[in-house]
Scaffold this active site. Structure first.
Site, PDB file in Angstrom:
ATOM      1  N   CYS A   1      -0.431   4.106   2.074  1.00  6.89           N
ATOM      2  CA  CYS A   1      -0.215   3.981   3.530  1.00  6.89           C
ATOM      3  C   CYS A   1       1.237   4.276   3.891  1.00  6.89           C
ATOM      4  CB  CYS A   1      -0.480   2.564   4.027  1.00  6.89           C
ATOM      5  SG  CYS A   1      -1.843   1.737   3.280  1.00  6.89           S
ATOM      6  N   ASP A   2       2.164   3.730   3.117  1.00  4.42           N
ATOM      7  CA  ASP A   2       3.555   3.682   3.564  1.00  4.42           C
ATOM      8  C   ASP A   2       4.516   4.531   2.735  1.00  4.42           C
ATOM      9  OD1 ASP A   2       2.787   1.852   5.502  1.00  4.42           O
ATOM     10  OD2 ASP A   2       2.984   0.161   4.129  1.00  4.42           O
TER      11      ASP A   2
ATOM     12  N   CYS B   1       0.830  -1.211   0.000  1.00  2.00           N
ATOM     13  CA  CYS B   1       0.000   0.000   0.000  1.00  2.00           C
ATOM     14  C   CYS B   1       0.859   1.253   0.000  1.00  2.00           C
ATOM     15  CB  CYS B   1      -0.925  -0.040   1.220  1.00  2.00           C
ATOM     16  SG  CYS B   1      -1.961   1.410   1.377  1.00  2.00           S
TER      17      CYS B   1
END
Ligand code: NAP
Length: 326
Positions: free
Chosen positions: A136-137, A133
């Site tokens: 997300c990261d 992701c």
């Protein structure tokens, strides 16, 4: 034993919207939310395309709001996984580990999960250099060099997103042509920070965790018949391939998603890829069992479309219940 009106399996946007609508219609609603309650949005940071939040909202905060709203109208929650179902007789039975729940109708909203490469020690590297992701990261990879594995729209999207942070993004694709739409391919290929390694797969994570590099195999060419099978990776040179190592700060895997339908163990019709088949709006192959969200929608996969499908499933379930005796 209590028989619920509706049991909703899943607690992403689809499941929680279904819960809101059915609870507000004064039905007795239980949501089997799962150990990872909240679905894929729990793994994202800024959500900028959910209408009604002009400044954006964090994914987990949005899901908490969905849940609070469903709860306000009486939805009950179990934060454990559904482990099995019996749709062969009514009331239907929902298994949550050793607990059995009876219900007149069911909405399946268990979503989909990102695929992993299934390499050795992959679990140990999760969150330590390996991610599925970018949203997300990605921010952890400022000024870094990263790899993105895959050749579909997701891989292009992840690679383009990562260029906001990373100095260099290399897409690693196992064939010599992408599967992604032309417009996404063009954007990725034209981006000055993006390179491509064609006919190449990641076969091992190196140096950690945390990750320091990746071992790759380059196949002789992109034709499927000449792709070296996994069991021969150790003897790549004998098959005309080449094994080499690269240093990297991160590997983002974008090779698609699998619907979470294994626990249904054959009780409902699935398509060839494991997605629930729906006919006539949100109905599944069993009367009284409905589906919503990524568990059957492999095309749009958006929070807002999942929420819309959750609303549709709830209305279909309510309508169906109102025509049943008892
Ligand atoms: P996808 O289209 O199924 O592509 C998956 C890619 O990963 C393929 O290129 C595939 O290679 C590769 N792959 C699969 N398993 C692999 C493995 N074990 N090792 C290495 N590579 C592997 O999945 P997706 O990109 O997630 O897209 C899914 C759907 O969502 C599509 O319909 C897509 O159009 C849509 N989507 C749209 C957007 C957008 O429009 N903005 C964004 C994301 C997704 P092969 O090509 O060799 O099979």
């Amino acid at each position: 034993m209590t028989v619920r009106d509706v049991v909703i399996i899943g607690s992403g946007p689809a499941g929680l919207t279904a819960a809101l609508y059915n609870a507000r219609a004064d039905l007795d609603v239980l949501c089997v939310a799962g150990y990872e309650a909240g679905g894929q949005l729990m793994l994202t940071t800024d959500v900028e395309n959910y209408p009604g939040f002009p400044k954006g909202i964090q994914g987990p905060e949005l899901m908490q709001k969905f849940r609070d709203q469903a709860k306000r109208f009486g939805t009950e929650f179990i934060d454990r996984d559904c482990t099995g179902v019996d749709f062969s007789k009514r009331p239907f039975t929902i298994q949550v580990e050793d607990e059995e729940i009876l219900t007149r109708s069911v909405i399946i909203a268990s979503g989909a999960s990102a695929r992993w490469l299934e390499l050795d020690e992959e679990e140990d590297y999760r969150g330590h250099g390996i991610s599925t992701c970018a949203t997300c990261d990605g921010a952890f990879f400022r000024d870094a060099e990263v790899l993105v594995v895959g050749g579909g729209d997701s891989a292009m999207e992840e690679a383009l997103f990562l260029t906001k942070f990373a100095d260099k993004v290399t897409i690693v694709h196992r064939r010599d042509e992408f599967r992604a739409s032309q417009i996404m391919q063009d954007r990725a290929l034209e981006h000055p920070k993006i390179d491509v390694l064609w006919n190449t797969e990641v076969i091992e994570y190196l140096g950690g965790p945390p990750l320091e590099g990746a071992r790759m195999i380059e196949h002789p060419d992109g034709k499927p018949k000449q792709t070296i099978p996994r069991k021969h990776w150790g003897k790549a040179d004998e098959h005309g391939g080449r094994v080499f190592d690269v240093e990297t700060d991160g590997v983002f895997i974008a090779i698609g998603h699998d619907p979470n339908t294994a626990y249904l163990s054959g009780e409902l019709e699935l398509d060839g890829k494991g997605y629930l088949k729906v006919n006539n709006r949100t109905r599944t192959s069993v009367e009284g069992v409905f589906a919503a969200g990524d568990v059957h929608d492999k095309h749009y996969r958006q929070a807002v479309t999942a929420a819309g499908l959750g609303c549709m499933a709830a209305m279909d379930a309510e309508h169906w219940l109102s025509h049943q005796e008892g």
